[in-house]
Motif scaffolding. Sequence first.
Motif, PDB file in Angstrom:
ATOM      1  N   LYS A   2       0.582  -0.899  -0.346  1.00 54.31           N
ATOM      2  CA  LYS A   2      -0.332   0.112   0.006  1.00 54.31           C
ATOM      3  C   LYS A   2       0.942   0.894   0.169  1.00 54.31           C
ATOM      4  N   LYS A   3       0.051   2.365  -1.054  1.00 53.51           N
ATOM      5  CA  LYS A   3       1.065   3.261  -0.718  1.00 53.51           C
ATOM      6  C   LYS A   3       0.191   4.684   0.237  1.00 53.51           C
ATOM      7  N   LEU A   4       0.733   5.269   1.260  1.00 52.54           N
ATOM      8  CA  LEU A   4       0.078   6.139   1.576  1.00 52.54           C
ATOM      9  C   LEU A   4       1.293   7.377   1.900  1.00 52.54           C
ATOM     10  N   SER A   5       0.042   9.021   2.193  1.00 52.20           N
ATOM     11  CA  SER A   5       0.479   9.721   2.206  1.00 52.20           C
ATOM     12  C   SER A   5       0.945   9.996   3.577  1.00 52.20           C
ATOM     13  N   ALA A 120      -1.652  14.220  -3.337  1.00 55.05           N
ATOM     14  CA  ALA A 120      -1.041  13.170  -4.465  1.00 55.05           C
ATOM     15  C   ALA A 120       0.168  13.935  -5.636  1.00 55.05           C
ATOM     16  N   GLY A 121       1.377  13.517  -5.040  1.00 52.77           N
ATOM     17  CA  GLY A 121       2.244  14.134  -6.362  1.00 52.77           C
ATOM     18  C   GLY A 121       2.270  13.717  -7.598  1.00 52.77           C
ATOM     19  N   ALA A 122       3.659  14.148  -8.025  1.00 51.81           N
ATOM     20  CA  ALA A 122       3.336  13.725  -9.503  1.00 51.81           C
ATOM     21  C   ALA A 122       3.736  12.581 -10.269  1.00 51.81           C
ATOM     22  N   ALA A 123       5.069  12.086  -8.848  1.00 53.64           N
ATOM     23  CA  ALA A 123       5.426  10.598  -9.485  1.00 53.64           C
ATOM     24  C   ALA A 123       4.378   9.500  -8.220  1.00 53.64           C
ATOM     25  N   ASP A 124       4.738   8.302  -8.685  1.00 58.52           N
ATOM     26  CA  ASP A 124       3.903   7.224  -8.086  1.00 58.52           C
ATOM     27  C   ASP A 124       4.555   7.039  -6.775  1.00 58.52           C
ATOM     28  N   GLY A 125       3.748   7.139  -6.132  1.00 60.41           N
ATOM     29  CA  GLY A 125       3.799   6.989  -4.502  1.00 60.41           C
ATOM     30  C   GLY A 125       4.571   7.985  -3.987  1.00 60.41           C
ATOM     31  N   GLU A 126       4.968   9.287  -4.663  1.00 58.35           N
ATOM     32  CA  GLU A 126       4.822  10.697  -4.025  1.00 58.35           C
ATOM     33  C   GLU A 126       3.714  11.411  -4.491  1.00 58.35           C
ATOM     34  N   TYR A 127       3.741  12.312  -2.571  1.00 55.99           N
ATOM     35  CA  TYR A 127       2.616  13.348  -1.773  1.00 55.99           C
ATOM     36  C   TYR A 127       3.597  15.069  -1.498  1.00 55.99           C
ATOM     37  N   GLY A 137       9.905  29.023  19.041  1.00 57.40           N
ATOM     38  CA  GLY A 137       8.694  29.341  18.896  1.00 57.40           C
ATOM     39  C   GLY A 137       7.876  30.213  17.600  1.00 57.40           C
ATOM     40  N   ILE A 138       8.777  29.987  16.508  1.00 65.94           N
ATOM     41  CA  ILE A 138       8.183  31.492  15.902  1.00 65.94           C
ATOM     42  C   ILE A 138       7.326  29.972  14.850  1.00 65.94           C
ATOM     43  N   THR A 139       6.038  29.796  13.840  1.00 73.92           N
ATOM     44  CA  THR A 139       5.193  28.777  13.405  1.00 73.92           C
ATOM     45  C   THR A 139       5.334  29.654  11.781  1.00 73.92           C
ATOM     46  N   HIS A 140       5.058  28.866  11.110  1.00 68.16           N
ATOM     47  CA  HIS A 140       5.331  29.510   9.263  1.00 68.16           C
ATOM     48  C   HIS A 140       4.344  27.901   9.298  1.00 68.16           C
ATOM     49  N   GLU A 141       3.806  27.976   7.619  1.00 67.38           N
ATOM     50  CA  GLU A 141       3.689  27.194   6.852  1.00 67.38           C
ATOM     51  C   GLU A 141       4.519  26.513   6.253  1.00 67.38           C
ATOM     52  N   LEU A 142       4.276  24.805   5.895  1.00 69.27           N
ATOM     53  CA  LEU A 142       5.543  24.306   5.129  1.00 69.27           C
ATOM     54  C   LEU A 142       4.964  22.945   4.294  1.00 69.27           C
ATOM     55  N   SER A 143       5.611  23.207   3.143  1.00 68.75           N
ATOM     56  CA  SER A 143       4.791  21.530   1.806  1.00 68.75           C
ATOM     57  C   SER A 143       6.533  21.208   1.175  1.00 68.75           C
ATOM     58  N   PHE A 144       6.546  20.578   1.656  1.00 73.06           N
ATOM     59  CA  PHE A 144       7.559  19.520   0.318  1.00 73.06           C
ATOM     60  C   PHE A 144       6.488  18.372  -0.401  1.00 73.06           C
ATOM     61  N   PRO A 145       7.533  17.860  -1.179  1.00 73.24           N
ATOM     62  CA  PRO A 145       7.289  16.356  -1.314  1.00 73.24           C
ATOM     63  C   PRO A 145       7.346  15.442  -0.731  1.00 73.24           C
ATOM     64  N   ALA A 146       6.395  14.203  -0.363  1.00 70.67           N
ATOM     65  CA  ALA A 146       7.516  13.152   0.120  1.00 70.67           C
ATOM     66  C   ALA A 146       6.840  11.012  -0.167  1.00 70.67           C
ATOM     67  N   THR A 147       8.265  10.570  -0.518  1.00 63.64           N
ATOM     68  CA  THR A 147       6.927   8.947  -1.086  1.00 63.64           C
ATOM     69  C   THR A 147       7.269   8.072   0.481  1.00 63.64           C
TER      70      THR A 147
END
Length: 203
Positions: A2-5, A120-127, A137-147
């Motif tokens: 199974k592939k999970l995000s 779901a990302g561009a590649a198989d199994g990528e999110y 103590g400072i918070t910001h949004e963050l986005s990145f690809p992961a398998t």
Amino acid sequence: MKKLSLVLLSVLFLSVGVMAKGVDDGKAVYKVDPIKSKVIWTGKKVTGEHTGTVLVDNGEVHVSGESLELANIKMDMNSIACTDLSGDMNQKLVGHLKSDDFFSVENHPQAVFEATGFKAGAADGEYIVTGKLTIKGITHELSFPATVEVNDGTVTANGTAEIDRTKYDVKYGSGKFFSGLGDKMIYDDFEIEFNLVATAEAI
């Protein structure tokens, strides 16, 4: 298989034993295995780069059926280590990273990443993992690809996030805030590579 995000990062990102508690509605909570997991950082400057590791205090991944609901990881900033230097140079760099010039570890001993979005990302199994990273103590949004993969009760997640340190009040050696640095300038962006493992024990 199974592939999970999933996310880790981290950052940001290292560790304890892993168990999953299942319930009637198909939900489960996985605890990150710190021994098998790794968080690796890379910082670059005009004249080169340095790499190292940070350990994880604890972390959880919440799964519902075959979908990830949320995840969080708490990193021990006191554990910052450098892997490309030795001796006095190593101790000097680590001490500087822990100081107020950088991560103010005495006052902010933990960095936390909380992930709430998995697309779901561009590649198989990528999110594409989206969440909030807290440093000093400072918070910001963050986005990145992961398998992410789930195979025979083991969850593995691998991803690399690029972070602008100046957003977290880490301004030392930044060309944005200081002029005339020359070859002493340190680039604002640094990388955190997450290699996480969680082993589920069904109840």
